[in-house]
Design a protein around this motif. Structure first.
Motif, mmCIF file in Angstrom:
data_model
loop_
_atom_site.group_PDB
_atom_site.id
_atom_site.type_symbol
_atom_site.label_atom_id
_atom_site.label_comp_id
_atom_site.label_asym_id
_atom_site.label_seq_id
_atom_site.Cartn_x
_atom_site.Cartn_y
_atom_site.Cartn_z
ATOM 1 N N GLY A 329 43.050 51.080 36.452
ATOM 2 C CA GLY A 329 43.642 48.944 36.146
ATOM 3 C C GLY A 329 45.350 49.990 35.954
ATOM 4 O O GLY A 329 45.713 51.330 35.973
ATOM 5 N N LEU A 330 46.366 48.706 35.600
ATOM 6 C CA LEU A 330 47.358 48.861 35.394
ATOM 7 C C LEU A 330 48.165 48.029 34.507
ATOM 8 O O LEU A 330 47.889 47.093 34.146
ATOM 9 C CB LEU A 330 48.309 48.970 36.653
ATOM 10 N N PRO A 331 48.602 48.434 33.248
ATOM 11 C CA PRO A 331 49.654 46.948 32.298
ATOM 12 C C PRO A 331 49.832 46.008 33.083
ATOM 13 O O PRO A 331 50.799 46.287 34.039
ATOM 14 C CB PRO A 331 50.696 47.944 31.141
ATOM 15 N N GLY A 332 49.847 44.441 32.448
ATOM 16 C CA GLY A 332 50.920 43.702 33.190
ATOM 17 C C GLY A 332 49.943 43.511 34.885
ATOM 18 O O GLY A 332 50.600 42.805 35.535
ATOM 19 N N TRP A 333 49.088 44.100 35.119
ATOM 20 C CA TRP A 333 48.664 43.744 36.664
ATOM 21 C C TRP A 333 46.758 43.467 36.957
ATOM 22 O O TRP A 333 46.389 43.892 36.272
ATOM 23 C CB TRP A 333 48.479 45.096 37.494
ATOM 24 N N GLU A 334 47.068 42.276 37.121
ATOM 25 C CA GLU A 334 45.613 40.865 37.568
ATOM 26 C C GLU A 334 45.098 42.748 38.770
ATOM 27 O O GLU A 334 45.101 41.958 40.129
ATOM 28 C CB GLU A 334 46.055 40.119 37.976
ATOM 29 N N ASN A 335 44.290 43.114 38.312
ATOM 30 C CA ASN A 335 42.873 43.951 38.805
ATOM 31 C C ASN A 335 42.045 43.214 39.717
ATOM 32 O O ASN A 335 40.741 43.269 38.764
ATOM 33 C CB ASN A 335 42.701 44.891 37.974
ATOM 34 N N THR A 336 41.983 42.256 40.244
ATOM 35 C CA THR A 336 40.716 41.712 40.730
ATOM 36 C C THR A 336 39.784 42.420 42.230
ATOM 37 O O THR A 336 38.379 41.709 41.429
ATOM 38 C CB THR A 336 40.924 40.675 42.922
ATOM 39 N N VAL A 337 39.860 43.652 41.968
ATOM 40 C CA VAL A 337 38.955 44.700 42.843
ATOM 41 C C VAL A 337 38.307 45.523 41.738
ATOM 42 O O VAL A 337 36.367 45.735 41.391
ATOM 43 C CB VAL A 337 39.499 45.849 43.600
ATOM 44 N N GLY A 338 38.180 46.019 40.577
ATOM 45 C CA GLY A 338 38.661 46.704 39.854
ATOM 46 C C GLY A 338 37.828 45.254 38.307
ATOM 47 O O GLY A 338 36.315 45.804 37.627
ATOM 48 N N ASN A 339 38.152 44.369 38.388
ATOM 49 C CA ASN A 339 37.187 43.017 37.142
ATOM 50 C C ASN A 339 35.894 42.481 38.211
ATOM 51 O O ASN A 339 34.892 41.813 37.649
ATOM 52 C CB ASN A 339 38.020 41.728 37.147
ATOM 53 N N GLY A 340 35.990 43.387 39.889
ATOM 54 C CA GLY A 340 34.592 42.416 40.866
ATOM 55 C C GLY A 340 34.103 43.056 41.862
ATOM 56 O O GLY A 340 32.814 43.995 41.187
ATOM 57 N N GLY A 341 34.444 43.454 41.739
ATOM 58 C CA GLY A 341 33.839 44.858 43.215
ATOM 59 C C GLY A 341 34.234 44.333 44.636
ATOM 60 O O GLY A 341 34.588 43.011 44.981
ATOM 61 N N TRP A 342 34.259 45.415 45.644
ATOM 62 C CA TRP A 342 34.478 45.144 46.573
ATOM 63 C C TRP A 342 33.637 44.236 47.507
ATOM 64 O O TRP A 342 33.275 43.733 48.696
ATOM 65 C CB TRP A 342 34.940 46.675 48.184
ATOM 66 N N ASP A 343 32.607 44.411 46.761
ATOM 67 C CA ASP A 343 31.185 43.846 47.110
ATOM 68 C C ASP A 343 31.523 42.188 47.447
ATOM 69 O O ASP A 343 30.557 41.201 47.763
ATOM 70 C CB ASP A 343 29.924 44.069 46.790
#
Length: 538
Positions: A329-343
Protein backbone atom coordinates in the motif's frame (compact mmCIF):
# COMPACT_ATOMS: atom_id res chain seq x y z
CA UNK A 1 -57.53 24.70 -26.25
CA UNK A 2 -56.79 21.02 -26.92
CA UNK A 3 -53.82 19.48 -25.14
CA UNK A 4 -50.90 17.90 -27.00
CA UNK A 5 -50.90 14.80 -24.78
CA UNK A 6 -53.14 13.49 -22.01
CA UNK A 7 -52.40 10.61 -19.64
CA UNK A 8 -55.66 9.42 -18.09
CA UNK A 9 -56.81 7.06 -15.33
CA UNK A 10 -53.34 6.45 -13.87
CA UNK A 11 -52.18 6.53 -10.27
CA UNK A 12 -50.03 9.66 -10.07
CA UNK A 13 -46.94 9.69 -7.83
CA UNK A 14 -45.75 13.25 -8.20
CA UNK A 15 -42.15 12.91 -6.93
CA UNK A 16 -42.57 15.04 -3.82
CA UNK A 17 -42.94 12.08 -1.48
CA UNK A 18 -46.68 12.73 -1.11
CA UNK A 19 -49.13 9.82 -1.42
CA UNK A 20 -50.40 8.77 -4.85
CA UNK A 21 -53.54 10.42 -6.18
CA UNK A 22 -55.92 10.09 -9.11
CA UNK A 23 -55.56 12.97 -11.56
CA UNK A 24 -55.08 13.25 -15.30
CA UNK A 25 -51.74 14.57 -16.52
CA UNK A 26 -51.93 16.90 -19.51
CA UNK A 27 -49.16 18.33 -21.65
CA UNK A 28 -49.23 21.54 -23.69
CA UNK A 29 -46.16 23.10 -25.30
CA UNK A 30 -43.85 20.87 -23.28
CA UNK A 31 -45.36 21.83 -19.90
CA UNK A 32 -47.53 19.90 -17.45
CA UNK A 33 -51.10 20.56 -16.42
CA UNK A 34 -52.75 18.41 -13.73
CA UNK A 35 -56.47 18.00 -14.25
CA UNK A 36 -59.55 16.38 -12.73
CA UNK A 37 -60.12 12.94 -14.29
CA UNK A 38 -62.03 13.06 -17.57
CA UNK A 39 -62.12 16.85 -17.82
CA UNK A 40 -60.10 17.44 -21.01
CA UNK A 41 -59.28 16.01 -24.43
CA UNK A 42 -55.99 15.86 -26.31
CA UNK A 43 -54.46 15.09 -29.69
CA UNK A 44 -52.84 12.01 -28.15
CA UNK A 45 -54.37 10.14 -25.21
CA UNK A 46 -52.59 7.48 -23.14
CA UNK A 47 -54.83 5.28 -21.04
CA UNK A 48 -52.84 4.50 -17.88
CA UNK A 49 -55.48 2.46 -16.07
CA UNK A 50 -53.71 0.06 -13.71
CA UNK A 51 -50.42 1.91 -14.24
CA UNK A 52 -48.42 4.51 -12.33
CA UNK A 53 -47.45 7.92 -13.69
CA UNK A 54 -44.29 9.51 -12.31
CA UNK A 55 -41.91 12.34 -13.19
CA UNK A 56 -39.04 11.40 -15.47
CA UNK A 57 -36.19 9.82 -13.52
CA UNK A 58 -32.99 11.78 -12.87
CA UNK A 59 -29.77 9.77 -12.78
CA UNK A 60 -27.45 11.85 -10.61
CA UNK A 61 -24.21 10.08 -11.51
CA UNK A 62 -23.32 9.04 -15.06
CA UNK A 63 -20.40 9.34 -17.46
CA UNK A 64 -22.35 9.53 -20.69
CA UNK A 65 -20.91 12.95 -21.53
CA UNK A 66 -17.77 11.09 -22.53
CA UNK A 67 -19.59 8.74 -24.92
CA UNK A 68 -18.46 10.20 -28.24
CA UNK A 69 -19.17 8.69 -31.66
CA UNK A 70 -22.32 7.82 -33.55
CA UNK A 71 -21.98 4.16 -34.49
CA UNK A 72 -24.77 1.65 -33.86
CA UNK A 73 -23.18 0.20 -30.71
CA UNK A 74 -22.86 3.59 -29.06
CA UNK A 75 -26.42 4.47 -30.00
CA UNK A 76 -27.56 1.27 -28.24
CA UNK A 77 -25.60 2.36 -25.17
CA UNK A 78 -27.28 5.78 -25.20
CA UNK A 79 -30.73 4.17 -25.22
CA UNK A 80 -30.15 2.01 -22.12
CA UNK A 81 -31.03 4.65 -19.48
CA UNK A 82 -33.88 6.04 -21.58
CA UNK A 83 -35.64 2.66 -21.66
CA UNK A 84 -35.70 2.71 -17.85
CA UNK A 85 -37.33 6.14 -17.74
CA UNK A 86 -34.25 8.31 -17.20
CA UNK A 87 -35.08 11.68 -18.75
CA UNK A 88 -32.13 13.63 -17.28
CA UNK A 89 -28.58 12.56 -16.45
CA UNK A 90 -26.04 14.39 -14.29
CA UNK A 91 -22.61 13.82 -15.83
CA UNK A 92 -19.09 15.17 -15.34
CA UNK A 93 -18.67 13.01 -12.26
CA UNK A 94 -15.63 11.55 -10.47
CA UNK A 95 -13.51 14.56 -11.38
CA UNK A 96 -13.61 13.95 -15.14
CA UNK A 97 -15.50 16.21 -17.52
CA UNK A 98 -14.68 16.92 -21.18
CA UNK A 99 -14.40 20.66 -20.45
CA UNK A 100 -13.03 23.24 -19.68
CA UNK A 101 -9.86 22.36 -21.57
CA UNK A 102 -7.64 25.14 -22.98
CA UNK A 103 -6.57 24.35 -26.53
CA UNK A 104 -2.94 23.76 -25.62
CA UNK A 105 -3.83 21.05 -23.10
CA UNK A 106 -6.47 19.21 -25.13
CA UNK A 107 -4.25 16.27 -26.06
CA UNK A 108 -3.30 15.47 -22.46
CA UNK A 109 -6.89 15.53 -21.24
CA UNK A 110 -8.08 13.65 -24.30
CA UNK A 111 -5.57 10.88 -23.51
CA UNK A 112 -6.98 10.66 -19.98
CA UNK A 113 -10.58 10.47 -21.24
CA UNK A 114 -9.72 7.89 -23.91
CA UNK A 115 -7.86 5.65 -21.46
CA UNK A 116 -10.74 5.85 -18.99
CA UNK A 117 -13.80 5.80 -21.22
CA UNK A 118 -12.45 4.74 -24.59
CA UNK A 119 -11.95 6.45 -27.91
CA UNK A 120 -13.12 8.48 -29.65
CA UNK A 121 -12.60 11.04 -26.91
CA UNK A 122 -13.54 14.68 -27.37
CA UNK A 123 -12.70 17.69 -25.21
CA UNK A 124 -14.12 21.21 -25.27
CA UNK A 125 -12.82 24.62 -24.31
CA UNK A 126 -15.98 25.65 -22.46
CA UNK A 127 -19.40 24.63 -21.19
CA UNK A 128 -20.99 26.41 -24.15
CA UNK A 129 -18.84 24.51 -26.64
CA UNK A 130 -19.68 21.22 -24.92
CA UNK A 131 -23.41 22.01 -24.96
CA UNK A 132 -23.35 23.01 -28.62
CA UNK A 133 -21.54 19.81 -29.58
CA UNK A 134 -24.42 17.68 -28.32
CA UNK A 135 -26.50 19.15 -31.15
CA UNK A 136 -29.96 17.74 -31.74
CA UNK A 137 -28.93 14.11 -31.32
CA UNK A 138 -30.06 13.47 -27.73
CA UNK A 139 -33.32 11.93 -26.61
CA UNK A 140 -32.86 12.77 -22.92
CA UNK A 141 -31.24 15.71 -21.15
CA UNK A 142 -27.81 16.21 -19.61
CA UNK A 143 -26.74 18.48 -16.80
CA UNK A 144 -23.03 18.49 -16.11
CA UNK A 145 -20.56 19.02 -13.32
CA UNK A 146 -17.03 20.38 -13.76
CA UNK A 147 -14.35 17.79 -13.09
CA UNK A 148 -11.49 18.71 -10.76
CA UNK A 149 -9.29 16.12 -12.46
CA UNK A 150 -9.88 17.83 -15.79
CA UNK A 151 -9.04 21.22 -14.29
CA UNK A 152 -5.86 19.84 -12.77
CA UNK A 153 -4.79 17.97 -15.90
CA UNK A 154 -5.32 21.12 -17.97
CA UNK A 155 -3.40 23.41 -15.59
CA UNK A 156 -0.95 21.26 -13.60
CA UNK A 157 -0.82 18.04 -15.60
CA UNK A 158 -0.30 14.67 -13.92
CA UNK A 159 2.64 15.74 -11.75
CA UNK A 160 2.62 14.35 -8.21
CA UNK A 161 2.85 17.69 -6.45
CA UNK A 162 0.71 20.44 -5.00
CA UNK A 163 -0.56 23.17 -7.30
CA UNK A 164 1.17 26.52 -7.10
CA UNK A 165 -0.81 29.61 -6.10
CA UNK A 166 -0.98 30.76 -9.72
CA UNK A 167 -2.10 27.33 -10.91
CA UNK A 168 -4.81 27.21 -8.26
CA UNK A 169 -6.04 30.67 -9.27
CA UNK A 170 -6.18 29.47 -12.88
CA UNK A 171 -8.20 26.39 -11.93
CA UNK A 172 -10.59 28.51 -9.86
CA UNK A 173 -11.06 30.93 -12.76
CA UNK A 174 -11.86 28.10 -15.20
CA UNK A 175 -14.32 26.63 -12.71
CA UNK A 176 -15.99 29.99 -12.07
CA UNK A 177 -16.45 30.57 -15.79
CA UNK A 178 -18.02 27.14 -16.32
CA UNK A 179 -20.37 27.48 -13.35
CA UNK A 180 -21.44 30.94 -14.50
CA UNK A 181 -22.25 29.46 -17.92
CA UNK A 182 -24.52 26.78 -16.43
CA UNK A 183 -22.49 23.83 -15.12
CA UNK A 184 -24.21 22.22 -12.12
CA UNK A 185 -21.36 21.93 -9.60
CA UNK A 186 -17.83 20.71 -8.91
CA UNK A 187 -16.86 17.03 -8.89
CA UNK A 188 -13.75 15.29 -7.61
CA UNK A 189 -12.37 11.80 -8.06
CA UNK A 190 -9.72 11.73 -5.38
CA UNK A 191 -8.65 8.14 -6.02
CA UNK A 192 -7.89 8.91 -9.67
CA UNK A 193 -4.93 10.63 -11.25
CA UNK A 194 -4.45 13.54 -11.39
CA UNK A 195 -7.00 14.36 -8.64
CA UNK A 196 -5.23 12.06 -6.19
CA UNK A 197 -2.29 14.49 -6.22
CA UNK A 198 -4.34 17.36 -4.78
CA UNK A 199 -4.26 18.27 -1.12
CA UNK A 200 -7.35 19.08 0.92
CA UNK A 201 -6.58 22.82 0.77
CA UNK A 202 -6.71 22.80 -3.04
CA UNK A 203 -10.13 21.18 -3.06
CA UNK A 204 -11.43 23.60 -0.40
CA UNK A 205 -10.41 26.55 -2.59
CA UNK A 206 -12.30 25.09 -5.57
CA UNK A 207 -15.31 24.12 -3.47
CA UNK A 208 -15.54 27.75 -2.31
CA UNK A 209 -16.07 28.72 -5.96
CA UNK A 210 -18.92 26.22 -6.25
CA UNK A 211 -20.40 27.49 -2.99
CA UNK A 212 -20.36 31.06 -4.28
CA UNK A 213 -22.66 29.90 -7.09
CA UNK A 214 -24.89 27.97 -4.69
CA UNK A 215 -23.85 24.71 -6.36
CA UNK A 216 -22.73 21.47 -4.71
CA UNK A 217 -19.37 19.84 -4.15
CA UNK A 218 -19.78 16.28 -5.46
CA UNK A 219 -17.08 13.81 -4.50
CA UNK A 220 -15.84 10.34 -5.24
CA UNK A 221 -14.07 10.01 -1.89
CA UNK A 222 -10.32 9.59 -1.63
CA UNK A 223 -10.94 6.07 -0.32
CA UNK A 224 -14.10 3.94 -0.33
CA UNK A 225 -12.41 0.92 1.20
CA UNK A 226 -10.38 0.46 4.38
CA UNK A 227 -9.94 4.22 4.89
CA UNK A 228 -13.48 5.23 3.94
CA UNK A 229 -14.23 6.83 7.28
CA UNK A 230 -11.20 9.15 7.20
CA UNK A 231 -11.96 9.96 3.55
CA UNK A 232 -15.50 10.89 4.54
CA UNK A 233 -14.11 13.17 7.26
CA UNK A 234 -12.00 14.91 4.62
CA UNK A 235 -15.10 15.48 2.46
CA UNK A 236 -17.00 16.93 5.41
CA UNK A 237 -14.01 19.15 6.25
CA UNK A 238 -13.88 20.44 2.65
CA UNK A 239 -17.59 21.21 2.44
CA UNK A 240 -17.67 22.79 5.89
CA UNK A 241 -14.68 25.04 5.24
CA UNK A 242 -16.00 26.03 1.81
CA UNK A 243 -19.61 26.55 2.87
CA UNK A 244 -20.69 24.17 0.10
CA UNK A 245 -23.41 21.55 -0.09
CA UNK A 246 -21.82 18.08 -0.07
CA UNK A 247 -22.89 15.19 -2.31
CA UNK A 248 -21.09 11.90 -1.60
CA UNK A 249 -21.01 9.96 -4.85
CA UNK A 250 -22.04 6.29 -5.10
CA UNK A 251 -21.59 5.81 -1.37
CA UNK A 252 -20.20 2.42 -0.50
CA UNK A 253 -17.89 0.63 1.91
CA UNK A 254 -16.02 -1.71 -0.41
CA UNK A 255 -13.46 -4.40 0.24
CA UNK A 256 -13.52 -7.04 2.93
CA UNK A 257 -11.90 -4.75 5.50
CA UNK A 258 -14.75 -2.22 5.39
CA UNK A 259 -17.83 -4.41 5.07
CA UNK A 260 -20.46 -3.26 7.53
CA UNK A 261 -18.97 0.22 7.90
CA UNK A 262 -22.09 1.88 6.41
CA UNK A 263 -23.54 1.69 9.92
CA UNK A 264 -20.95 4.26 10.95
CA UNK A 265 -20.66 6.28 7.73
CA UNK A 266 -24.39 6.90 7.46
CA UNK A 267 -24.54 7.85 11.12
CA UNK A 268 -21.71 10.33 10.46
CA UNK A 269 -23.59 11.86 7.54
CA UNK A 270 -26.72 12.17 9.66
CA UNK A 271 -24.74 13.87 12.43
CA UNK A 272 -23.14 16.29 9.99
CA UNK A 273 -26.57 17.16 8.60
CA UNK A 274 -27.97 17.67 12.08
CA UNK A 275 -25.07 20.06 12.73
CA UNK A 276 -26.05 22.17 9.72
CA UNK A 277 -24.13 20.75 6.75
CA UNK A 278 -26.23 20.22 3.63
CA UNK A 279 -25.00 16.69 2.93
CA UNK A 280 -26.61 13.93 0.87
CA UNK A 281 -25.36 10.91 -1.03
CA UNK A 282 -26.27 8.63 -3.90
CA UNK A 283 -26.00 4.88 -4.48
CA UNK A 284 -26.36 2.27 -7.20
CA UNK A 285 -28.19 -0.98 -6.36
CA UNK A 286 -25.41 -3.52 -6.97
CA UNK A 287 -22.58 -5.13 -5.03
CA UNK A 288 -20.06 -4.65 -7.86
CA UNK A 289 -18.40 -1.43 -8.92
CA UNK A 290 -16.72 -0.52 -12.19
CA UNK A 291 -13.79 1.64 -13.21
CA UNK A 292 -10.79 1.83 -15.52
CA UNK A 293 -8.19 -0.90 -15.08
CA UNK A 294 -5.32 1.60 -14.80
CA UNK A 295 -7.08 3.13 -11.77
CA UNK A 296 -6.17 -0.01 -9.81
CA UNK A 297 -2.46 0.74 -10.15
CA UNK A 298 -0.45 3.05 -7.87
CA UNK A 299 -0.87 6.72 -8.87
CA UNK A 300 2.79 7.17 -9.77
CA UNK A 301 2.27 4.86 -12.76
CA UNK A 302 0.32 7.58 -14.59
CA UNK A 303 2.17 10.56 -13.09
CA UNK A 304 3.65 11.56 -16.46
CA UNK A 305 0.46 11.04 -18.45
CA UNK A 306 -1.11 8.18 -20.37
CA UNK A 307 1.49 7.71 -23.17
CA UNK A 308 4.29 7.53 -20.60
CA UNK A 309 2.26 5.02 -18.56
CA UNK A 310 1.86 2.76 -21.60
CA UNK A 311 5.63 2.76 -22.09
CA UNK A 312 6.39 2.27 -18.41
CA UNK A 313 4.17 -0.79 -17.87
CA UNK A 314 6.28 -2.74 -20.36
CA UNK A 315 9.32 -2.50 -18.07
CA UNK A 316 10.12 -5.31 -15.61
CA UNK A 317 11.34 -2.90 -12.91
CA UNK A 318 8.07 -0.95 -13.08
CA UNK A 319 6.07 -4.15 -12.74
CA UNK A 320 8.10 -5.20 -9.72
CA UNK A 321 7.47 -1.82 -8.09
CA UNK A 322 3.73 -2.13 -8.80
CA UNK A 323 3.71 -5.57 -7.15
CA UNK A 324 5.45 -4.20 -4.07
CA UNK A 325 3.05 -1.27 -3.73
CA UNK A 326 -0.01 -3.48 -4.16
CA UNK A 327 1.30 -5.69 -1.36
CA UNK A 328 2.30 -2.88 1.03
CA UNK A 329 0.00 0.00 0.00
CA UNK A 330 0.87 3.69 -0.21
CA UNK A 331 -0.20 6.56 2.08
CA UNK A 332 -3.33 8.27 0.80
CA UNK A 333 -3.99 5.72 -1.96
CA UNK A 334 -7.05 3.48 -2.18
CA UNK A 335 -5.52 0.07 -2.85
CA UNK A 336 -8.41 -1.80 -4.46
CA UNK A 337 -6.45 -4.95 -5.19
CA UNK A 338 -4.78 -5.01 -1.79
CA UNK A 339 -8.18 -4.63 -0.11
CA UNK A 340 -9.82 -7.32 -2.20
CA UNK A 341 -7.78 -9.41 -4.60
CA UNK A 342 -7.50 -10.10 -8.31
CA UNK A 343 -10.15 -12.82 -7.95
CA UNK A 344 -12.77 -10.07 -7.39
CA UNK A 345 -11.80 -8.10 -10.53
CA UNK A 346 -13.44 -8.98 -13.89
CA UNK A 347 -12.66 -7.48 -17.27
CA UNK A 348 -15.70 -5.59 -18.57
CA UNK A 349 -14.32 -4.03 -21.75
CA UNK A 350 -11.17 -4.73 -23.76
CA UNK A 351 -12.02 -3.71 -27.34
CA UNK A 352 -9.36 -5.71 -29.19
CA UNK A 353 -9.42 -8.68 -26.78
CA UNK A 354 -13.13 -9.49 -26.33
CA UNK A 355 -12.31 -13.06 -25.34
CA UNK A 356 -11.11 -11.86 -21.92
CA UNK A 357 -14.32 -9.96 -21.11
CA UNK A 358 -16.35 -11.46 -18.29
CA UNK A 359 -13.40 -13.33 -16.74
CA UNK A 360 -11.51 -12.55 -13.54
CA UNK A 361 -7.97 -11.30 -13.76
CA UNK A 362 -6.88 -14.06 -11.37
CA UNK A 363 -8.24 -16.73 -13.72
CA UNK A 364 -6.91 -15.07 -16.86
CA UNK A 365 -3.42 -14.77 -15.40
CA UNK A 366 -3.48 -18.35 -14.13
CA UNK A 367 -4.54 -19.64 -17.56
CA UNK A 368 -1.46 -17.98 -19.07
CA UNK A 369 0.75 -19.06 -16.18
CA UNK A 370 1.82 -15.50 -15.34
CA UNK A 371 1.62 -13.16 -12.38
CA UNK A 372 -1.57 -11.01 -12.42
CA UNK A 373 0.45 -7.76 -12.51
CA UNK A 374 2.26 -8.93 -15.64
CA UNK A 375 -1.03 -9.91 -17.26
CA UNK A 376 -2.60 -6.54 -16.39
CA UNK A 377 0.36 -4.57 -17.74
CA UNK A 378 0.37 -6.59 -20.95
CA UNK A 379 -3.35 -5.94 -21.45
CA UNK A 380 -3.03 -2.20 -20.75
CA UNK A 381 -0.22 -1.93 -23.28
CA UNK A 382 -2.13 -3.92 -25.90
CA UNK A 383 -5.32 -1.87 -25.44
CA UNK A 384 -3.66 1.56 -25.15
CA UNK A 385 -5.01 1.76 -21.59
CA UNK A 386 -8.63 1.42 -22.69
CA UNK A 387 -9.76 -1.36 -20.35
CA UNK A 388 -12.70 -1.27 -17.94
CA UNK A 389 -13.19 -3.67 -15.04
CA UNK A 390 -15.87 -4.78 -12.61
CA UNK A 391 -14.93 -5.08 -8.95
CA UNK A 392 -17.15 -7.41 -6.91
CA UNK A 393 -16.25 -5.73 -3.66
CA UNK A 394 -19.42 -4.76 -1.73
CA UNK A 395 -21.82 -6.60 0.55
CA UNK A 396 -25.59 -6.65 0.06
CA UNK A 397 -26.47 -5.44 3.56
CA UNK A 398 -24.35 -2.31 3.03
CA UNK A 399 -26.03 -1.61 -0.31
CA UNK A 400 -29.48 -1.95 1.24
CA UNK A 401 -28.57 0.22 4.20
CA UNK A 402 -27.54 3.09 1.93
CA UNK A 403 -30.53 2.64 -0.42
CA UNK A 404 -32.91 2.88 2.53
CA UNK A 405 -31.27 5.98 4.02
CA UNK A 406 -33.36 9.17 3.77
CA UNK A 407 -30.12 10.92 2.74
CA UNK A 408 -29.63 8.77 -0.37
CA UNK A 409 -30.88 9.22 -3.91
CA UNK A 410 -30.42 6.80 -6.78
CA UNK A 411 -27.72 6.72 -9.44
CA UNK A 412 -26.31 4.29 -11.98
CA UNK A 413 -22.67 5.46 -12.16
CA UNK A 414 -23.07 4.21 -15.70
CA UNK A 415 -19.91 3.87 -17.78
CA UNK A 416 -21.35 3.34 -21.26
CA UNK A 417 -18.62 1.39 -23.02
CA UNK A 418 -18.82 -1.46 -25.53
CA UNK A 419 -18.08 -4.97 -24.32
CA UNK A 420 -19.69 -6.18 -21.11
CA UNK A 421 -20.36 -2.94 -19.20
CA UNK A 422 -21.78 -3.04 -15.70
CA UNK A 423 -25.53 -3.85 -15.86
CA UNK A 424 -26.21 -0.79 -13.70
CA UNK A 425 -26.19 1.35 -16.85
CA UNK A 426 -29.26 -0.43 -18.21
CA UNK A 427 -30.79 -1.72 -14.98
CA UNK A 428 -30.39 0.50 -11.90
CA UNK A 429 -33.77 2.26 -11.86
CA UNK A 430 -35.78 -0.75 -12.99
CA UNK A 431 -33.94 -2.91 -10.43
CA UNK A 432 -34.95 -0.64 -7.57
CA UNK A 433 -38.59 -0.54 -8.73
CA UNK A 434 -38.82 -4.29 -9.17
CA UNK A 435 -36.45 -5.91 -6.73
CA UNK A 436 -36.06 -3.46 -3.86
CA UNK A 437 -39.58 -1.98 -3.91
CA UNK A 438 -41.89 -4.79 -4.99
CA UNK A 439 -39.96 -7.97 -4.16
CA UNK A 440 -37.96 -7.02 -1.06
CA UNK A 441 -40.07 -4.17 0.32
CA UNK A 442 -37.01 -2.14 1.27
CA UNK A 443 -38.70 1.05 0.02
CA UNK A 444 -42.23 2.06 -0.82
CA UNK A 445 -42.91 3.02 -4.41
CA UNK A 446 -43.51 6.61 -3.32
CA UNK A 447 -40.16 6.74 -1.48
CA UNK A 448 -38.30 5.25 -4.43
CA UNK A 449 -39.84 7.68 -6.92
CA UNK A 450 -38.91 10.62 -4.68
CA UNK A 451 -35.29 9.41 -4.61
CA UNK A 452 -35.34 9.26 -8.42
CA UNK A 453 -37.10 12.57 -9.15
CA UNK A 454 -37.92 15.39 -6.73
CA UNK A 455 -34.95 14.83 -4.44
CA UNK A 456 -32.24 14.94 -7.14
CA UNK A 457 -33.93 17.81 -9.00
CA UNK A 458 -33.76 19.93 -5.85
CA UNK A 459 -30.19 18.91 -5.06
CA UNK A 460 -28.83 19.87 -8.49
CA UNK A 461 -30.92 22.96 -9.11
CA UNK A 462 -33.02 21.52 -11.93
CA UNK A 463 -35.72 24.13 -11.57
CA UNK A 464 -39.08 23.13 -13.01
CA UNK A 465 -38.19 19.44 -13.20
CA UNK A 466 -38.49 16.42 -10.94
CA UNK A 467 -42.18 16.85 -10.01
CA UNK A 468 -45.54 16.35 -11.66
CA UNK A 469 -46.88 19.84 -11.04
CA UNK A 470 -48.52 22.58 -13.07
CA UNK A 471 -46.05 24.40 -15.29
CA UNK A 472 -43.21 21.94 -14.81
CA UNK A 473 -41.35 20.45 -17.77
CA UNK A 474 -43.26 17.51 -19.20
CA UNK A 475 -40.76 14.77 -18.37
CA UNK A 476 -42.72 11.72 -17.24
CA UNK A 477 -42.83 7.94 -17.08
CA UNK A 478 -45.79 5.56 -17.26
CA UNK A 479 -44.96 2.16 -15.75
CA UNK A 480 -46.53 -1.03 -14.50
CA UNK A 481 -45.34 -1.55 -10.91
CA UNK A 482 -46.38 -5.21 -11.03
CA UNK A 483 -44.05 -5.89 -13.97
CA UNK A 484 -41.21 -3.39 -13.49
CA UNK A 485 -37.89 -5.24 -13.38
CA UNK A 486 -34.36 -5.01 -14.66
CA UNK A 487 -33.41 -7.25 -17.56
CA UNK A 488 -29.70 -6.42 -17.52
CA UNK A 489 -27.30 -8.99 -16.07
CA UNK A 490 -23.52 -9.29 -15.90
CA UNK A 491 -23.67 -11.68 -18.86
CA UNK A 492 -26.24 -9.64 -20.82
CA UNK A 493 -25.64 -6.10 -19.53
CA UNK A 494 -27.74 -4.16 -22.03
CA UNK A 495 -30.91 -6.27 -21.90
CA UNK A 496 -33.86 -3.85 -21.65
CA UNK A 497 -36.03 -3.53 -18.54
CA UNK A 498 -39.63 -4.64 -18.23
CA UNK A 499 -42.68 -2.70 -17.20
CA UNK A 500 -41.83 0.77 -18.53
CA UNK A 501 -44.67 1.59 -20.97
CA UNK A 502 -44.03 5.23 -21.93
CA UNK A 503 -41.28 7.79 -21.46
CA UNK A 504 -41.90 11.46 -22.29
CA UNK A 505 -39.21 14.16 -22.52
CA UNK A 506 -40.29 17.80 -22.75
CA UNK A 507 -43.73 16.66 -23.85
CA UNK A 508 -42.58 14.33 -26.62
CA UNK A 509 -42.92 10.55 -26.44
CA UNK A 510 -39.47 8.98 -26.72
CA UNK A 511 -40.35 5.45 -25.57
CA UNK A 512 -43.64 3.85 -26.61
CA UNK A 513 -43.78 0.30 -25.28
CA UNK A 514 -40.86 -1.62 -26.75
CA UNK A 515 -40.24 1.04 -29.39
CA UNK A 516 -37.88 4.00 -29.10
CA UNK A 517 -39.24 6.83 -31.24
CA UNK A 518 -37.31 9.19 -33.48
CA UNK A 519 -38.09 12.20 -31.26
CA UNK A 520 -34.90 13.84 -29.97
CA UNK A 521 -35.91 16.63 -27.57
CA UNK A 522 -32.90 16.23 -25.28
CA UNK A 523 -30.34 18.95 -24.68
CA UNK A 524 -27.73 20.13 -22.20
CA UNK A 525 -29.46 21.98 -19.37
CA UNK A 526 -27.87 25.15 -18.05
CA UNK A 527 -28.26 25.30 -14.26
CA UNK A 528 -28.74 28.77 -12.82
CA UNK A 529 -26.86 30.04 -9.78
CA UNK A 530 -28.61 29.81 -6.43
CA UNK A 531 -28.15 31.82 -3.27
CA UNK A 532 -24.72 30.97 -1.82
CA UNK A 533 -24.63 28.94 1.34
CA UNK A 534 -23.40 30.66 4.51
CA UNK A 535 -19.94 29.29 5.37
CA UNK A 536 -19.79 27.56 8.74
CA UNK A 537 -17.10 28.29 11.28
CA UNK A 538 -14.43 25.62 11.62
Amino acid sequence: MELDLLVTDGEVIDGSGSPARSVDVGVRDGRLLLLPPGSRSAATVVNARGLVVTPGFIDVHTHSDLLAGDDEQRETLRLAPLRQGVTTEICGNCGISPFPVPAGQAEMVRDLVAATFGPPAATYASFAEFAAAQGAARRNHLATLVGHGTLRAAVVGFAQRRATADELRHMCALLDEALTAGAAGLSTGLIYSPGVNAGTDEVIALARVAAAHGKPYVTHLRDEMSQVESALEEAIEIATAAGAALQVSHHKTAGRRSWGATVRTLARLERARAEGLDVLCDVYPYTAGSTALHALLPPWVIADGVPAMLTAVREATVRDRIRADLAAGLPGWENTVGNGGWDLIRVASAPTSPEVEGHTIADLAAARGVDPVDWVCDLLAAEAGNVTILSHSMREDDVRRVLASPLAMLCSDGVPKPGRPHPRWAGSFARVLGHYVRDVGLLSLTEAVHKMTGMPAHRFGLTGRGLLADGYAADLVVLDPAEAADGATYDDPLAPPRGVRYVVVDGRVVVDGDRVTEARPGRVLAVADRAPATPRRT
